[in-house]
Design a protein around this motif. Sequence first.
Motif, PDB file in Angstrom:
ATOM      1  N   ILE A 164       9.783   7.891  -5.337  1.00 56.24           N
ATOM      2  CA  ILE A 164       9.169   6.335  -5.253  1.00 56.24           C
ATOM      3  C   ILE A 164      10.024   5.878  -5.972  1.00 56.24           C
ATOM      4  CG2 ILE A 164       7.579   4.971  -6.331  1.00 56.24           C
ATOM      5  CD1 ILE A 164       5.537   7.548  -5.833  1.00 56.24           C
ATOM      6  N   LEU A 165      10.956   4.901  -5.876  1.00 57.34           N
ATOM      7  CA  LEU A 165      11.587   3.515  -6.569  1.00 57.34           C
ATOM      8  C   LEU A 165      10.798   2.267  -6.695  1.00 57.34           C
ATOM      9  CD1 LEU A 165      14.696   3.389  -7.443  1.00 57.34           C
ATOM     10  CD2 LEU A 165      14.237   2.147  -5.877  1.00 57.34           C
ATOM     11  N   VAL A 166      10.333   2.320  -7.883  1.00 59.57           N
ATOM     12  CA  VAL A 166       9.735   1.134  -9.088  1.00 59.57           C
ATOM     13  C   VAL A 166      10.978   0.200  -9.081  1.00 59.57           C
ATOM     14  CG1 VAL A 166       8.170   0.753 -11.292  1.00 59.57           C
ATOM     15  CG2 VAL A 166       8.397   3.042  -9.358  1.00 59.57           C
ATOM     16  N   ALA A 206       2.474  -0.555  -9.857  1.00 57.70           N
ATOM     17  CA  ALA A 206       3.470   0.749 -10.590  1.00 57.70           C
ATOM     18  C   ALA A 206       2.717   1.056 -10.858  1.00 57.70           C
ATOM     19  CB  ALA A 206       4.480   0.496 -10.765  1.00 57.70           C
ATOM     20  N   ASP A 207       0.854   1.972 -10.258  1.00 57.60           N
ATOM     21  CA  ASP A 207       0.269   2.187 -11.005  1.00 57.60           C
ATOM     22  C   ASP A 207      -0.116   4.373 -10.077  1.00 57.60           C
ATOM     23  OD1 ASP A 207       0.121  -0.106 -12.580  1.00 57.60           O
ATOM     24  OD2 ASP A 207      -2.691   0.240 -11.563  1.00 57.60           O
ATOM     25  N   LEU A 208       0.410   5.540 -10.795  1.00 61.12           N
ATOM     26  CA  LEU A 208       0.971   6.220 -10.826  1.00 61.12           C
ATOM     27  C   LEU A 208       0.409   7.259 -11.186  1.00 61.12           C
ATOM     28  CD1 LEU A 208       3.793   7.191 -10.409  1.00 61.12           C
ATOM     29  CD2 LEU A 208       4.504   5.182  -8.669  1.00 61.12           C
ATOM     30  N   GLN A 267       7.515  -3.546 -12.655  1.00 66.01           N
ATOM     31  CA  GLN A 267       5.671  -3.215 -12.516  1.00 66.01           C
ATOM     32  C   GLN A 267       5.505  -3.093 -11.434  1.00 66.01           C
ATOM     33  OE1 GLN A 267       4.260  -6.842 -14.365  1.00 66.01           O
ATOM     34  NE2 GLN A 267       4.153  -7.917 -11.782  1.00 66.01           N
ATOM     35  N   ALA A 268       6.226  -3.079 -10.051  1.00 59.05           N
ATOM     36  CA  ALA A 268       5.596  -3.423  -8.833  1.00 59.05           C
ATOM     37  C   ALA A 268       6.661  -1.737  -8.062  1.00 59.05           C
ATOM     38  CB  ALA A 268       5.909  -4.243  -7.702  1.00 59.05           C
ATOM     39  N   ILE A 269       6.302  -1.054  -6.771  1.00 61.63           N
ATOM     40  CA  ILE A 269       7.000  -0.333  -6.560  1.00 61.63           C
ATOM     41  C   ILE A 269       7.698  -1.682  -4.997  1.00 61.63           C
ATOM     42  CG2 ILE A 269       6.459   0.901  -4.723  1.00 61.63           C
ATOM     43  CD1 ILE A 269       3.527   2.083  -6.262  1.00 61.63           C
ATOM     44  N   ALA A 270       9.132  -0.460  -4.989  1.00 55.14           N
ATOM     45  CA  ALA A 270      10.309  -1.324  -4.421  1.00 55.14           C
ATOM     46  C   ALA A 270       9.689  -0.133  -3.029  1.00 55.14           C
ATOM     47  CB  ALA A 270      11.651  -1.045  -4.859  1.00 55.14           C
ATOM     48  N   GLN A 271      10.300   0.891  -2.899  1.00 58.35           N
ATOM     49  CA  GLN A 271      10.354   1.502  -1.472  1.00 58.35           C
ATOM     50  C   GLN A 271       9.543   2.784  -1.704  1.00 58.35           C
ATOM     51  OE1 GLN A 271      14.605   2.327  -0.526  1.00 58.35           O
ATOM     52  NE2 GLN A 271      14.884   0.959  -2.184  1.00 58.35           N
ATOM     53  N   VAL A 272       9.177   3.201  -0.478  1.00 60.68           N
ATOM     54  CA  VAL A 272       8.701   4.266  -0.425  1.00 60.68           C
ATOM     55  C   VAL A 272       8.891   5.184   0.211  1.00 60.68           C
ATOM     56  CG1 VAL A 272       6.221   5.504  -0.821  1.00 60.68           C
ATOM     57  CG2 VAL A 272       6.369   4.027  -1.238  1.00 60.68           C
ATOM     58  N   GLY A 273       9.575   6.831   0.562  1.00 56.25           N
ATOM     59  CA  GLY A 273       9.441   8.035   1.699  1.00 56.25           C
ATOM     60  C   GLY A 273      10.408   9.149   1.168  1.00 56.25           C
ATOM     61  N   THR A 274      10.859   9.732   1.691  1.00 54.05           N
ATOM     62  CA  THR A 274      11.464  10.932   0.893  1.00 54.05           C
ATOM     63  C   THR A 274      12.703  10.967   0.419  1.00 54.05           C
ATOM     64  OG1 THR A 274      13.324  11.153   2.885  1.00 54.05           O
ATOM     65  CG2 THR A 274      11.086  11.949   3.433  1.00 54.05           C
TER      66      THR A 274
END
Length: 452
Positions: free
Chosen positions: A27-29, A384-386, A32-39
């Motif tokens: 995950i790239l944050v 970006a709450d995780l 305050q927000a998530i920018a990218q999700v992947g492997t």
Amino acid sequence: MGTLLIKNIHTLVTMDAERREIANGAILVQDQAIAQVGTTAELPETADEVLNLRGRFIVLPGLVNTHHHFYQVLTRVLPAVQDVSLFHWLQGLYPVWAKLTPEAIYTSAQMAAAELMLSGCTTASDHLYIYPNGCRLDDEIRAMQAIGMRFQASRGSMSVGESQGGLPPDSVVEREDDILQDSQRLIEQYHDASRFAMLRMTLAPCSPFSVTRELMRESAALARKYPGVTLHTHLAENQSDIDYSLEAFGMTPGDYADSVGWLGSDVWHAHCVMLDDITIKKFGETGTGVSHCPGSNTRLASGIAPIRKMLDAGVPVSLGVDGSSSNDAGNMLQEARTAFLLARVRDRDATSMTARNILEVATLGGARVLGRDDIGAIAPGMAADLIAIDLDRPQFAGALHDPVAALIMCLAHSVDYSFINGRKVVSEGRLTTLDQDLLVAETNRLAKELGE
């Protein structure tokens, strides 16, 4: 805040539109927000801050708690109310709660939030409805701002005391004009309707047996003047609740809620153990939410809410740990497991609730009930709450063929890392935003004073 890269995640549970579960995820944050999700291979190799989870951790969206009474942390397991049902429990505790102070409200709120955060909760709603000795909702709001939790503050209220046929003593109720005036002040001072808001307001008359119909109607009208302000109360919690409603109003709790304008996607009700089928259908049609509180419902012997029936009818269902005097715990992971098990027991059907079903209720379900589209999932553009949990624990040994189900079925008691709004609030199982040991000591001191 810069960028944060979390990489080499054993399993990334996104709860996105496709409900993807990504092996060796990342995950790239950005701020305050998530920018990218992947492997891990697909995302950048570095960022301002990098958390390398070394293939050992499962990551999922932060859990959402939609019903609590923070101040009750100070009155856990009091001997006089350990073995009684709801109405006797309340009558035994009202005189104790009448001694609350602003310091007690502040400290108990932080203690409740700390327990929630350590168990995976990143957004919480609290229902504060008693204001003796100069206590204000502002005390709780300041506490949440200091500890760093995303917060839905509920301005609760009680206006019908014993002399008027209500349950609470007259000494702890307020004038309805004062309630409405303070409600408006709080909305205009604190409510933030913007995306990624850390603080939003809810108006929350306590229950049908502690306020008038007029206050229910006027609270709803006031809330609906402001975008994003929501409504919350207790409803159909046990048989005594049903009996009171039939005697006082000549109608079931569901019909009562309908009669005062308390159905809609901006409304959610706590408990709903004894909702009838007609009301469940209405809730589904109107998007009226439910906060399922299985720990409290079993502790007080209220019953088991029919959440599978609610979900099948389209009712937004979420989880609430409820007050720490009726649950005696504030652990969201434990609450999810209890809900999972009780749904199967109630329906006598092992297929009625899966581990993934209840994780969805605890994340996306909570977001929907609170009227938020920016939390509950790990996807680009979401807050970006995780949370991250180490799978190298004794309770997960032998369970890694399905680590997602293991979170519920094997019970993960706590989290190792938690991020709220992109900020690390739990690191290696410890709070980063305040002194955890000092908070426990202060809570015990205040609880002792209150109990005496």
